[in-house]
Design an enzyme around this catalytic site. Structure first.
Site, PDB file in Angstrom:
ATOM      1  N   ASP A 334       0.755  -1.110   0.155  1.00  0.00           N
ATOM      2  CA  ASP A 334       0.090  -0.006   0.034  1.00  0.00           C
ATOM      3  C   ASP A 334       0.886   1.125   0.090  1.00  0.00           C
ATOM      4  O   ASP A 334       2.056   1.411   0.438  1.00  0.00           O
ATOM      5  CB  ASP A 334      -0.995  -0.076   1.123  1.00  0.00           C
ATOM      6  CG  ASP A 334      -0.285   0.125   2.624  1.00  0.00           C
ATOM      7  OD1 ASP A 334       0.757  -0.567   2.602  1.00  0.00           O
ATOM      8  OD2 ASP A 334      -0.531   0.789   3.430  1.00  0.00           O
ATOM      9  N   GLU A 335       0.359   2.481  -0.201  1.00  0.00           N
ATOM     10  CA  GLU A 335       0.746   3.641  -0.067  1.00  0.00           C
ATOM     11  C   GLU A 335       2.005   3.895  -0.363  1.00  0.00           C
ATOM     12  O   GLU A 335       3.007   4.435   0.285  1.00  0.00           O
ATOM     13  CB  GLU A 335       0.531   4.055   1.139  1.00  0.00           C
ATOM     14  CG  GLU A 335      -1.113   4.201   1.396  1.00  0.00           C
ATOM     15  CD  GLU A 335      -1.206   4.914   2.964  1.00  0.00           C
ATOM     16  OE1 GLU A 335      -2.381   5.571   3.067  1.00  0.00           O
ATOM     17  OE2 GLU A 335      -0.572   4.874   3.967  1.00  0.00           O
ATOM     18  N   VAL A 336       2.556   3.587  -1.767  1.00  0.00           N
ATOM     19  CA  VAL A 336       3.660   4.306  -2.151  1.00  0.00           C
ATOM     20  C   VAL A 336       3.735   5.455  -3.071  1.00  0.00           C
ATOM     21  O   VAL A 336       2.896   5.913  -3.275  1.00  0.00           O
ATOM     22  CB  VAL A 336       4.495   3.214  -3.089  1.00  0.00           C
ATOM     23  CG1 VAL A 336       4.751   1.712  -2.383  1.00  0.00           C
ATOM     24  CG2 VAL A 336       3.679   3.121  -4.347  1.00  0.00           C
TER      25      VAL A 336
END
Lengths: 559, 559
Positions: A334-336
């Site tokens: 997630d969330e790069v």
């Protein structure tokens, strides 16, 4: 007009246990069991329960032996002045016989635990003679004992523990196979006893998954054998680490309570803390302004262009695959923030040299990582971004966890993926406490506080076809760690996670098709919160003490 | 660009106490003391602190003797792995001398405590020789010792407690005289040890008022001598009561810590619980639907038409006037619903007979009640409704407590009344957890969660003239009890009440006119939260552990 005349409830005279609270003609149409069993029948007799009650089963079942010892303590606990007056004891004078023995019959002797483990059970408590538990597996039997423990009440009148409303006949099984809680031990560290306490309470709620989000940007508490420097430099301190022995202990502790521990290897985003111990495998560590490189300080992602990174990650996967015996393994994703990589000279050169886009390299990294997890014969779980945002070609056996609002469930199931539901707008237990940082950072998940009723109201099947709904294997509520730690985690989790537990175990309708409503649920959740308190879980109050005593007055005002 | 290069901070290598956290060139421009002292000077030397440090004062001062014993324990406490790395200890190698003695000089020997008690003090810590505390009263001296205790840090390097940044010269006094917390012990009962623990933490935060909202509709925990039936029938149980001895103990406990205890006698609204013990003095007890008779279940107000009601209320006032030695007495007066009375046949007949409106009778009741409080030479506090909603002619010596939003402060001070500020939209600590009830009841105070920064941001002087602002004697944050009890009260109160404490003690500008900003405050609030934790207060986290270690990175991102 006094309430008594309408609802049968009187609040006048708080001490008289025979007139306070729910009336003798019990208006609670469901048994005081949480989560609600699928099928039940009950009678009108009261049994005394012998404090030396014997659980009769094949003695070489160590999981059961240990459970019975625990439940002996849990069952025979009383609060001298409970907030819930046990109105059931109004039938005290009629208590006829005493229950001294529970026979437990388990069909399958294996103690293997995974998603497909049969958790069903039946529990019969006759008016005289033995109670009988039958279950396919020991894990079903554990649920049966839990249900039994919740049926037993202390009667101040008889100075005895009693089972009201006997005879009982319960037949029970879960609607969803995956019923979990995510605990984040990176943003704040949790002592093992806090994790174990959480596992205890999960098991009482018939939840069966602890999703252990062990590492993140903020700290690397895992003490790897191959790379001890990761924890040495990346944990908050030597006292803030989990070593192999500790982890195995937690996994075993959980298994004995029917709880699977699924580790999440957060990568390649949220990975600053890897870079403290092995700087070469991280990009953009502590770059400022952080906001350009990460969604939350500190910045830092794994350097996806280096072989060394893959080597380290694979080694950690190897270690975890052994320590975490469960067949599921969460490979995160997630969330790069792409700018972290495009501004990294090594990554940038690699992309140029190989004529790749950063997204292509990212895809290669995560798919390789997931393949490595699969090489250990594990089912891969990932966050929804992998599929919905980056649209990576995930193998169809991947389990996708939805968190960005509730619309993701439709999207992932439409695409045919098995789905675990954690929609932040309903089942995030950490949100609603405002912005934990000054500008310019956004709020954590941007959501308001999810009150128990909102948690309970969430229908995870909303807007799905039958085929799509069948792809939901369950759900998890989450306690991310920005604003949670030892001081407040239990009150944030409980009793709201209990609301999730009931939806995942009992579902939304009884087998006979009757809706299970929050108006019914609160009447059982109030005593369940009190029972959790009695067992030592610091579950938060659901309303003023008066409402716990007089739930019909607070929660079901007559029109 | 790495943070180190910009802010002087490096987060690489979490364990190395010399490089983690705040840099050696301390960017925190204010001392790590909470609340911020008015004036301070500090140097660059490090002193060791002798663990047998002697506090030298006139030995017959028992308040001081007890305080010194307490602080011996509080000062010499260490966390082996604190979240705040004590960067000040980077000057360890230069520690020169050892501090062994603190001389305390108190001018006024009286231990009388009220709103006008002089709480100022000065504290001088030279590089060698005795530290010196001077104060007009023992209560100023207590504040000085607290400040001293916060300056002492444990140095892992020197294996010693140290005072960094010596010499110190602090001159301090509060901006506002009334700095309080309201605790509601009716909706949920608090054990005395929880109340005492709250008093402890109030005193550490230099707060000086506990507003004890003891009784309400839900329960009557006060065990009256004259009317024991009120608690017998009206409390949740015999274990949920406060008797005279208990109350006197709490008052004395608080006084020894410089905290005044102001009782609130909730009347004539929110009074159901009186009616359990003495039915004839209450109207509309448990009438349904509640919503027509009360803002919150259960319904019930004092019957304002009966002499017996006045007799009972006055007797309770007499008892409390003696037990609560403080010169303030809160006569309440909030949230009545006229329909409760107009639908009561006795009240209705009385009104008809006397040709009075219900509001006139209500006014007569509360003004008589307040006069009876005044007959005990007490200053009367009331809720804002008395003045702003009902526009009763309150004597000008009445202190009005504002709670319905922040606009009330302008209104009450414009009318010339001394004002205590508790605006729900900033300083209510219980709100933001959603609706605790099903429809049709409204949310508690309807407000969102007040994050610490919002609490801290509230300028209670906003939009006021100088003359109006001067009428503010202080403020209180509140923890109403719908969703708070033993399990979660400390985390809801702390550290947010600390934000209130600082605004009321330190104000909004330093004496030299510099703004005290939340960006500065958070750098002191983070270690203060950790110190409260170390002292046993379950204060909630303000952000991820990383941010506690690297506050400049989380809270002051370079532009």
């Amino acid at each position: 007009m006094a309430a008594a005349a309408v609802s049968g409830v009187t609040a006048a005279g708080q001490h008289d246990q025979t007139v306070v609270g729910l009336p003798a003609s019990n208006p609670v149409k469901q048994p005081w069991v949480w989560p609600l069993p699928q099928k039940w029948e009950r009678g009108t007799s009261t049994l005394k329960v012998n404090e030396n009650i014997h659980f009769d089963f094949e003695s070489h079942n160590t999981i059961l032996s240990k459970a019975v010892k625990r439940y002996h303590n849990l069952i025979f606990q009383k609060d001298d002045y409970p907030m819930i007056p046990y109105n059931w004891t109004t039938t005290d004078s009629h208590a006829r016989s005493s229950l001294s023995s529970v026979y437990i019959d388990i069909r399958d002797k294996s103690d293997h635990l995974d998603m497909d483990t049969d958790e069903s059970y039946s529990l019969t408590i006759p008016v005289s003679g033995k109670a009988i538990i039958t279950a396919k597996t020991v894990y079903g039997a554990l649920h049966a004992i839990e249900t039994f423990s919740q049926i037993v009440q202390y009667s101040p009148g008889l100075h005895s523990y009693v089972i009201p409303n006997a005879p009982w006949k319960i037949s029970d099984y879960p609607k969803y196979k995956h019923r979990g809680l995510l605990l984040d031990t990176s943003r704040h560290y949790y002592a093992v006893k806090d994790i174990e306490k959480t596992i205890d309470t999960l098991s009482w709620n018939k939840m069966n998954v602890l999703h252990w989000h062990m590492i993140d940007s903020t700290s690397f508490p895992y003490k790897s054998k191959a790379y001890p420097q990761l924890a040495e430099k990346g944990s908050y301190s030597p006292a803030h680490q989990y070593d192999a022995k500790t982890i195995s202990g937690v996994v075993q502790y959980a298994k004995e309570r029917g709880v699977r521990v699924i580790p999440e290897l957060e990568a390649p985003g949220h990975s600053t803390s890897w870079g403290y111990g092995i700087p070469e495998i991280a990009s953009c560590v502590n770059h400022v302004p952080y906001f350009g490189y990460t969604v939350q300080p500190p910045s830092g992602q794994l350097n996806i262009a280096k072989n060394k990174t893959k080597e380290v990650v694979n080694k950690i996967i190897d270690e975890w695959a052994e320590l975490f015996t469960d067949s599921f393994f969460h490979a995160s994703g997630d969330e790069v923030v792409m700018a972290c990589w495009t501004n990294d000279t090594i990554v940038a050169s690699y992309l140029k040299e190989h004529n790749m886009s950063v997204t292509e390299l990212f895809q290669k990294f995560v798919l390789d990582m997931q393949d490595h997890v699969r090489s250990h014969k594990k089912t891969v779980m990932v966050w929804q971004e992998m599929l919905l945002e980056y649209q990576f070609p995930l193998p169809k056996d991947t389990v996708v966890q939805v968190w960005v609002g509730s619309s993701g469930v439709k999207a992932t199931t439409e695409m045919g993926y098995k789905t675990v539901v954690s929609s932040s707008d309903y089942w995030y237990l950490d949100v609603g406490y405002g912005k934990p940082r000054s500008n310019p950072y956004p709020d954590v998940a941007g959501a308001g506080y999810n009150h128990w009723n909102r948690v309970y109201s969430y229908d995870i099947r909303a807007n799905l076809t039958k085929a799509e709904a069948d792809l939901i294997i369950g759900g998890e509520c989450t306690l991310w760690g920005e604003l949670a730690d030892h001081t407040n985690f239990e009150g944030k989790i409980w009793p709201r996670a209990s609301a999730v537990a009931e939806r995942l175990w009992s579902g939304y309708e009884t087998p006979s098709g009757e809706n299970i409503t929050s108006a019914d649920a609160i009447l059982r959740l109030l005593p369940w919160r009190d029972r959790m308190l009695l067992r030592g879980t610091m579950a938060s109050p659901l309303n003023q003490g008066f409402c716990t005593r007089n739930p019909l007055d607070c929660f079901q005002p007559p029109e």
